[in-house]
Design a protein around this motif. Structure first.
Motif, PDB file in Angstrom:
ATOM      1  N   ALA A 159      28.808  58.749  42.763  1.00 19.18           N
ATOM      2  CA  ALA A 159      29.165  58.634  41.345  1.00 19.18           C
ATOM      3  C   ALA A 159      29.452  57.198  40.937  1.00 19.18           C
ATOM      4  O   ALA A 159      29.631  56.909  39.757  1.00 19.18           O
ATOM      5  N   THR A 160      29.475  56.280  41.909  1.00 14.42           N
ATOM      6  CA  THR A 160      29.819  54.881  41.642  1.00 14.42           C
ATOM      7  C   THR A 160      28.651  54.148  40.996  1.00 14.42           C
ATOM      8  O   THR A 160      27.495  54.348  41.354  1.00 14.42           O
ATOM      9  N   GLN A 161      28.973  53.256  40.072  1.00 13.58           N
ATOM     10  CA  GLN A 161      27.940  52.591  39.287  1.00 13.58           C
ATOM     11  C   GLN A 161      27.440  51.282  39.886  1.00 13.58           C
ATOM     12  O   GLN A 161      26.262  50.956  39.765  1.00 13.58           O
ATOM     13  N   ASP A 162      28.339  50.501  40.525  1.00 12.94           N
ATOM     14  CA  ASP A 162      27.912  49.158  40.927  1.00 12.94           C
ATOM     15  C   ASP A 162      28.064  48.867  42.419  1.00 12.94           C
ATOM     16  O   ASP A 162      27.089  48.541  43.088  1.00 12.94           O
ATOM     17  N   THR A 163      29.281  48.969  42.970  1.00 14.18           N
ATOM     18  CA  THR A 163      29.531  48.525  44.342  1.00 14.18           C
ATOM     19  C   THR A 163      30.310  49.570  45.128  1.00 14.18           C
ATOM     20  O   THR A 163      31.303  50.112  44.635  1.00 14.18           O
ATOM     21  N   VAL A 164      29.877  49.811  46.359  1.00  8.77           N
ATOM     22  CA  VAL A 164      30.614  50.675  47.275  1.00  8.77           C
ATOM     23  C   VAL A 164      30.954  49.855  48.518  1.00  8.77           C
ATOM     24  O   VAL A 164      30.069  49.272  49.146  1.00  8.77           O
ATOM     25  N   VAL A 165      32.239  49.804  48.861  1.00 10.29           N
ATOM     26  CA  VAL A 165      32.713  49.096  50.050  1.00 10.29           C
ATOM     27  C   VAL A 165      33.064  50.140  51.096  1.00 10.29           C
ATOM     28  O   VAL A 165      33.829  51.071  50.816  1.00 10.29           O
ATOM     29  N   VAL A 166      32.517  49.992  52.313  1.00  9.20           N
ATOM     30  CA  VAL A 166      32.762  50.984  53.358  1.00  9.20           C
ATOM     31  C   VAL A 166      33.300  50.323  54.623  1.00  9.20           C
ATOM     32  O   VAL A 166      33.029  49.154  54.904  1.00  9.20           O
ATOM     33  N   ASN A 167      34.033  51.105  55.376  1.00 11.94           N
ATOM     34  CA  ASN A 167      34.553  50.704  56.684  1.00 11.94           C
ATOM     35  C   ASN A 167      33.428  50.874  57.704  1.00 11.94           C
ATOM     36  O   ASN A 167      33.081  51.989  58.073  1.00 11.94           O
ATOM     37  N   CYS A 168      32.871  49.776  58.184  1.00 12.86           N
ATOM     38  CA  CYS A 168      31.717  49.872  59.083  1.00 12.86           C
ATOM     39  C   CYS A 168      32.115  50.322  60.486  1.00 12.86           C
ATOM     40  O   CYS A 168      31.247  50.607  61.312  1.00 12.86           O
ATOM     41  N   GLU A 169      33.423  50.387  60.784  1.00 15.95           N
ATOM     42  CA  GLU A 169      33.881  50.865  62.087  1.00 15.95           C
ATOM     43  C   GLU A 169      33.946  52.395  62.145  1.00 15.95           C
ATOM     44  O   GLU A 169      34.089  52.967  63.221  1.00 15.95           O
ATOM     45  N   ASP A 170      33.893  53.029  61.002  1.00 19.81           N
ATOM     46  CA  ASP A 170      33.952  54.482  60.936  1.00 19.81           C
ATOM     47  C   ASP A 170      32.521  55.011  60.885  1.00 19.81           C
ATOM     48  O   ASP A 170      31.792  54.740  59.928  1.00 19.81           O
ATOM     49  N   PRO A 171      32.085  55.753  61.902  1.00 16.74           N
ATOM     50  CA  PRO A 171      30.677  56.161  61.960  1.00 16.74           C
ATOM     51  C   PRO A 171      30.230  57.001  60.776  1.00 16.74           C
ATOM     52  O   PRO A 171      29.085  56.877  60.323  1.00 16.74           O
ATOM     53  N   LEU A 172      31.106  57.844  60.237  1.00 15.84           N
ATOM     54  CA  LEU A 172      30.728  58.668  59.097  1.00 15.84           C
ATOM     55  C   LEU A 172      30.569  57.828  57.832  1.00 15.84           C
ATOM     56  O   LEU A 172      29.640  58.044  57.041  1.00 15.84           O
ATOM     57  N   LEU A 173      31.447  56.859  57.651  1.00 17.86           N
ATOM     58  CA  LEU A 173      31.319  55.991  56.483  1.00 17.86           C
ATOM     59  C   LEU A 173      30.178  55.004  56.651  1.00 17.86           C
ATOM     60  O   LEU A 173      29.488  54.654  55.678  1.00 17.86           O
ATOM     61  N   HIS A 174      29.968  54.543  57.874  1.00 21.31           N
ATOM     62  CA  HIS A 174      28.826  53.673  58.135  1.00 21.31           C
ATOM     63  C   HIS A 174      27.522  54.366  57.726  1.00 21.31           C
ATOM     64  O   HIS A 174      26.650  53.760  57.099  1.00 21.31           O
ATOM     65  N   GLU A 175      27.418  55.654  58.038  1.00 17.34           N
ATOM     66  CA  GLU A 175      26.213  56.408  57.683  1.00 17.34           C
ATOM     67  C   GLU A 175      26.069  56.540  56.174  1.00 17.34           C
ATOM     68  O   GLU A 175      24.959  56.440  55.635  1.00 17.34           O
ATOM     69  N   ILE A 176      27.183  56.732  55.475  1.00 16.05           N
ATOM     70  CA  ILE A 176      27.126  56.772  54.012  1.00 16.05           C
ATOM     71  C   ILE A 176      26.606  55.449  53.474  1.00 16.05           C
ATOM     72  O   ILE A 176      25.773  55.402  52.566  1.00 16.05           O
ATOM     73  N   GLY A 177      27.099  54.348  54.037  1.00 15.44           N
ATOM     74  CA  GLY A 177      26.621  53.032  53.615  1.00 15.44           C
ATOM     75  C   GLY A 177      25.141  52.845  53.850  1.00 15.44           C
ATOM     76  O   GLY A 177      24.435  52.283  53.008  1.00 15.44           O
ATOM     77  N   VAL A 178      24.652  53.311  55.005  1.00 15.95           N
ATOM     78  CA  VAL A 178      23.220  53.215  55.316  1.00 15.95           C
ATOM     79  C   VAL A 178      22.402  53.981  54.279  1.00 15.95           C
ATOM     80  O   VAL A 178      21.377  53.495  53.774  1.00 15.95           O
ATOM     81  N   GLN A 179      22.838  55.183  53.948  1.00 17.61           N
ATOM     82  CA  GLN A 179      22.120  55.998  52.966  1.00 17.61           C
ATOM     83  C   GLN A 179      22.115  55.356  51.586  1.00 17.61           C
ATOM     84  O   GLN A 179      21.094  55.345  50.893  1.00 17.61           O
ATOM     85  N   LEU A 180      23.248  54.802  51.183  1.00 20.07           N
ATOM     86  CA  LEU A 180      23.327  54.153  49.876  1.00 20.07           C
ATOM     87  C   LEU A 180      22.456  52.904  49.828  1.00 20.07           C
ATOM     88  O   LEU A 180      21.794  52.623  48.813  1.00 20.07           O
ATOM     89  N   SER A 181      22.465  52.143  50.910  1.00 19.48           N
ATOM     90  CA  SER A 181      21.636  50.934  50.963  1.00 19.48           C
ATOM     91  C   SER A 181      20.160  51.283  50.860  1.00 19.48           C
ATOM     92  O   SER A 181      19.389  50.602  50.172  1.00 19.48           O
ATOM     93  N   ALA A 182      19.764  52.361  51.555  1.00 22.40           N
ATOM     94  CA  ALA A 182      18.361  52.781  51.518  1.00 22.40           C
ATOM     95  C   ALA A 182      17.950  53.203  50.115  1.00 22.40           C
ATOM     96  O   ALA A 182      16.826  52.933  49.680  1.00 22.40           O
ATOM     97  N   ALA A 183      18.874  53.855  49.406  1.00 21.22           N
ATOM     98  CA  ALA A 183      18.554  54.303  48.041  1.00 21.22           C
ATOM     99  C   ALA A 183      18.465  53.124  47.083  1.00 21.22           C
ATOM    100  O   ALA A 183      17.707  53.163  46.104  1.00 21.22           O
ATOM    101  N   GLY A 184      19.222  52.074  47.353  1.00 20.39           N
ATOM    102  CA  GLY A 184      19.123  50.849  46.558  1.00 20.39           C
ATOM    103  C   GLY A 184      19.717  50.923  45.175  1.00 20.39           C
ATOM    104  O   GLY A 184      19.523  50.015  44.361  1.00 20.39           O
ATOM    105  N   ARG A 185      20.472  51.961  44.859  1.00 22.66           N
ATOM    106  CA  ARG A 185      21.016  52.109  43.503  1.00 22.66           C
ATOM    107  C   ARG A 185      22.285  51.290  43.300  1.00 22.66           C
ATOM    108  O   ARG A 185      22.558  50.814  42.201  1.00 22.66           O
TER     109      ARG A 185
END
Length: 432
Positions: A159-185
Motif C-alpha cells: 500500500a506504500t506509495q514511494d519508499t519501503v525500508v526493510v531489515n535485510c537481516e530478517d529473511p522474511l522481510l528480505h524476501e518482501i524487499g526482493v519482491q518489491l524491488s522486482a516489481a519496481g513500483r
C-alpha cells in the motif's frame, strides 16, 4: 460540517476521559464510529504525507527516533507517541493536537502501526513511506505463525506509495524487499548488521539465524545504513560507505540496531522532499535521543538508577537479557496476560534465563507471576519473593533493594501500571 462536529465530539470525550485518568483511546473509538473518514481527511492535510512504522519489536522506540530526527530538521511532526497503534489510538492522539476547526498543524505524520490493525488504517490512508522492522514470534493467540505476520506486513508495503525500508537481516522481510524491488513500483532501502555483530544477537530462528545464508545466496547488496560496532553507549554506523561513530543515550543492542532503521527512513524522507541531511548531522541529533517510555527507560528512585525494560515475546526478552549486564543490579520481573500483552504466555519457556542465576531475581509479580516463578526455577534462578499485585510488589521490591541499582523486566500492561505507581515516587515522563 461533519468534520467540525466530529472534532467537537471527540474533544469533549477526550476531556472527559482525561478527567478519569487519561491514556484512553475512547475518543478515537467514538469518532471512528461516528465518522469513519475522519482519519483520512486529517492525513490529507499533511504536505509531507504519512510514514508507517511496523513490525513485532521496536516500533515505539524507532518511531520516537524518527520523530525526533525529523523534528531536528525543522519539520512539525504528528505521531501517536503513546504507542496506541490502532486506528482509534491515532485518532485519539490527533484530537489532542487539532484545533476546534479540525486542522492538524503538522508537516508529516509518523505513525506506529500494529501489524494486524495496520490493515484498517491503509484501507483509508496510504503511507508515502514505510519501515518494516522485523518478524518475530509475538502474541501466539493473535498471530500464530511468522508467515502470517509477514503477510500482513507485505500488505502494508504494497500500500506504500514511494519508499519501503526493510531489515535485510530478517529473511522474511528480505524476501518482501526482493519482491518489491522486482516489481519496481517503489524504492526499497535496507538497514542491517555487520557480520561480526550478528554473533551478538541470540542465534535462533526468531532472531535472524538463517538470514546470513539467505542473503549470501541471494547476492545481497550492502545495506544503506549498517550497524558495525557497539560499545558502552557508543555505536558505529556505515552510511553510504563512510563510517561514523557516535555516543548514544539509547541502551541495548536492539535500540542501536533500530537506530540504523530510523536513520535509513529519515534519509529517505528528506531525500524525497529534496532536503537531504548530512550524515554527521544525523548522528549528532541521534546522540540526544532518549529511549521511549518503558523501553530501556532510565528513572531514578531513592538516589539509585531504575531501568524499565519492556518484554513481550521470546526474542525481545532474550535481547533484553543480552543487552543489560546482570551484575550489581536488583532484578524484578512483572508479567501480565492482558490483551495488549498476549494471552498465551507459553513463550516464556523459549527464553533462557540462566544469565540471571548469579544474582537471582528479587521479586516476581503480575497476573502470571507464578508461571514466571516456575519458569525461573526450571533454569535454577533463585526468586526472593512472588507477589501478584504489582503495586504491593514494587513497594516491597523498593524496600528490599535500598541502595542498589534496580531493573524491572515487564510486559506491556504491567509496565504501564508500574510507571503509574512510580510517578507517585519519582519523576516519570507523562506520555499521555
Amino acid at each position: 460540517m461533519r468534520h467540525l462536529l466530529s472534532t467537537f465530539v471527540g474533544r469533549i470525550v477526550r476531556a472527559a476521559a482525561r478527567l478519569r485518568g487519561g491514556g484512553s483511546a475512547l475518543p478515537g473509538l467514538v469518532v471512528e464510529r461516528f465518522d469513519p473518514q475522519y482519519l483520512p481527511r486529517l492525513m490529507a492535510q499533511l504536505p509531507f504525507g504519512v510514514v508507517a512504522i511496523s513490525g513485532t519489536n521496536g516500533k515505539t522506540t524507532t518511531t520516537k527516533m524518527v520523530v525526533e530526527l525529523l523534528s531536528a530538521q525543522g519539520l512539525k511532526v504528528f505521531t501517536n507517541k503513546t504507542g496506541s497503534n490502532f486506528a482509534r489510538g491515532i485518532v485519539a492522539a490527533a484530537l489532542g493536537e487539532v484545533n476546534w476547526k479540525g486542522e492538524l498543524k503538522a508537516d508529516i505524520a509518523v505513525l506506529e502501526l500494529d501489524e494486524a490493525h495496520a490493515m484498517h488504517v491503509i484501507d483509508r490512508v496510504r503511507p508515502r513511506h514505510t519501515l518494516l522492522l522485523n518478524v518475530l514470534r509475538d502474541q501466539l493467540d493473535r498471530f500464530g505463525e511468522l508467515d502470517y505476520t509477514a503477510s500482513l506486513l507485505k500488505k502494508l508495503a504494497d500500500a506504500t506509495q514511494d519508499t519501503v525500508v526493510v531489515n535485510c537481516e530478517d529473511p522474511l522481510l528480505h524476501e518482501i524487499g526482493v519482491q518489491l524491488s522486482a516489481a519496481g513500483r517503489v524504492r526499497v532501502l535496507e538497514f542491517g548488521l555487520s557480520e561480526s555483530l550478528r554473533e551478538l544477537f541470540p542465534n535462533d530462528q526468531d532472531l535472524y539465524g538463517a538470514a546470513t545464508e539467505i542473503a549470501v545466496k541471494a547476492g545481497h547488496k550492502q545495506p544503506d545504513v549498517m550497524l558495525t560496532a557497539v560499545g558502552e553507549q557508543r555505536a558505529k554506523y556505515l552510511i553510504d560507505g563512510a563510517e561514523f561513530e557516535t555516543t548514544l543515550r539509547l541502551e541495548g543492542l536492539y535500540n542501536l540496531f533500530n537506530a540504523a532503521a530510523a536513520m535509513t527512513l529519515v534519509r529517505a524522507i528528506l531525500a524525497h522532499n529534496a532536503t537531504p541531511v548530512a550524515s554527521d548531522k544525523l548522528l549528532h541529533d541521534l546522540a540526544e535521543i532518549r529511549p521511549a517510555f518503558g523501553r530501556g527507560e532510565q528513572l531514578e528512585l531513592d538516589g539509585e538508577k531504575l531501568e524499565l525494560v519492556l518484554v513481550k515475546n521470546p526474542a525481545g526478552f532474550r535481547l533484553g537479557l543480552a543487552s543489560f549486564a546482570p551484575e550489581n543490579v536488583a532484578v524484578m520481573i512483572a508479567i501480565n496476560d492482558q490483551y495488549a500483552d498476549g494471552r498465551d504466555m507459553s513463550w516464556l519457556w523459549d527464553v533462557d534465563f540462566s544469565t540471571l542465576q548469579a544474582g537471582g531475581v528479587d521479586t516476581v509479580s503480575g497476573v502470571r507471576a507464578w508461571d514466571m516463578t516456575l519458569r525461573l526455577q526450571h533454569d535454577e534462578v533463585a526468586v526472593g519473593q512472588t507477589i501478584e499485585d504489582l503495586r504491593t510488589a514494587v513497594a516491597s521490591f523498593r524496600e528490599r533493594t535500598a541502595g542498589v541499582p534496580r531493573r524491572i523486566y515487564c510486559s506491556y500492561t504491567a509496565m504501564l501500571e508500574i510507571r503509574k505507581y512510580l510517578a507517585e515516587l519519582t519523576d516519570v515522563e507523562d506520555v499521555w
